[in-house]
Scaffold this active site. Structure first.
Site, PDB file in Angstrom:
ATOM      1  N   SER A  12      -3.684   0.809   1.553  1.00  0.00           N
ATOM      2  CA  SER A  12      -3.689  -0.003   2.777  1.00  0.00           C
ATOM      3  C   SER A  12      -3.915   0.836   4.030  1.00  0.00           C
ATOM      4  CB  SER A  12      -2.360  -0.762   2.912  1.00  0.00           C
ATOM      5  OG  SER A  12      -1.298   0.133   3.143  1.00  0.00           O
ATOM      6  N   LEU A  14      -3.025   3.696   6.852  1.00  0.00           N
ATOM      7  CA  LEU A  14      -1.781   4.085   7.527  1.00  0.00           C
ATOM      8  C   LEU A  14      -1.232   2.878   8.287  1.00  0.00           C
ATOM      9  CD1 LEU A  14      -0.030   6.540   7.657  1.00  0.00           C
ATOM     10  CD2 LEU A  14      -1.329   7.362   9.593  1.00  0.00           C
ATOM     11  N   HIS A  15      -0.839   1.857   7.526  1.00  0.00           N
ATOM     12  CA  HIS A  15      -0.328   0.607   8.082  1.00  0.00           C
ATOM     13  C   HIS A  15       0.968   0.247   7.379  1.00  0.00           C
ATOM     14  CE1 HIS A  15      -4.052   0.002  10.255  1.00  0.00           C
ATOM     15  NE2 HIS A  15      -4.681   0.359   9.159  1.00  0.00           N
ATOM     16  N   ALA A  16       1.780  -0.556   8.021  1.00  0.00           N
ATOM     17  CA  ALA A  16       3.022  -1.098   7.473  1.00  0.00           C
ATOM     18  C   ALA A  16       3.875  -0.056   6.759  1.00  0.00           C
ATOM     19  CB  ALA A  16       2.728  -2.294   6.587  1.00  0.00           C
ATOM     20  N   PRO A  18       3.276   2.502   4.539  1.00  0.00           N
ATOM     21  CA  PRO A  18       2.901   3.914   4.651  1.00  0.00           C
ATOM     22  C   PRO A  18       3.158   4.487   6.045  1.00  0.00           C
ATOM     23  CG  PRO A  18       1.217   2.736   3.441  1.00  0.00           C
ATOM     24  CD  PRO A  18       2.152   1.704   4.003  1.00  0.00           C
TER      25      PRO A  18
END
Length: 90
Positions: A12, A14-16, A18
């Site tokens: 995904s 570097l979102h949510a 991570p």
């Protein structure tokens, strides 16, 4: 100053989740660390909100830079973290 370029391994980007894991790890480093997409603006690596503004996706290259005591160790620890799929980390 220490510097390292790495590719984002998380599916995904570097979102949510991570970004949360990475920001926490960056905040625990002895050095001050910034991160930027190649050709972009550097942001504070320990700020989840700033990380989300990068728009760093799976396979994107980012540059980590650190200053201060433990700079080399900090960029290596965080670089190693980004090279893992943090979506699958427990």
């Amino acid at each position: 100053m220490a510097e390292r370029t790495v590719k984002i391994a998380s599916s995904s980007g570097l979102h949510a989740r991570p970004a949360s894991i990475f920001a926490k790890a960056a905040g625990e480093q002895p050095a001050t660390v910034t991160i930027e997409k190649v050709g972009g603006n550097a942001v504070q690596a320990s700020s989840i909100l700033m990380l989300m503004t990068l728009g760093a996706g799976h396979g994107d290259e980012v540059v980590l830079r650190a200053e201060g005591e433990g700079a080399e160790e900090s960029v290596n620890a965080l670089g190693d973290l980004l090279e893992k799929d943090l979506d699958k980390e427990e």
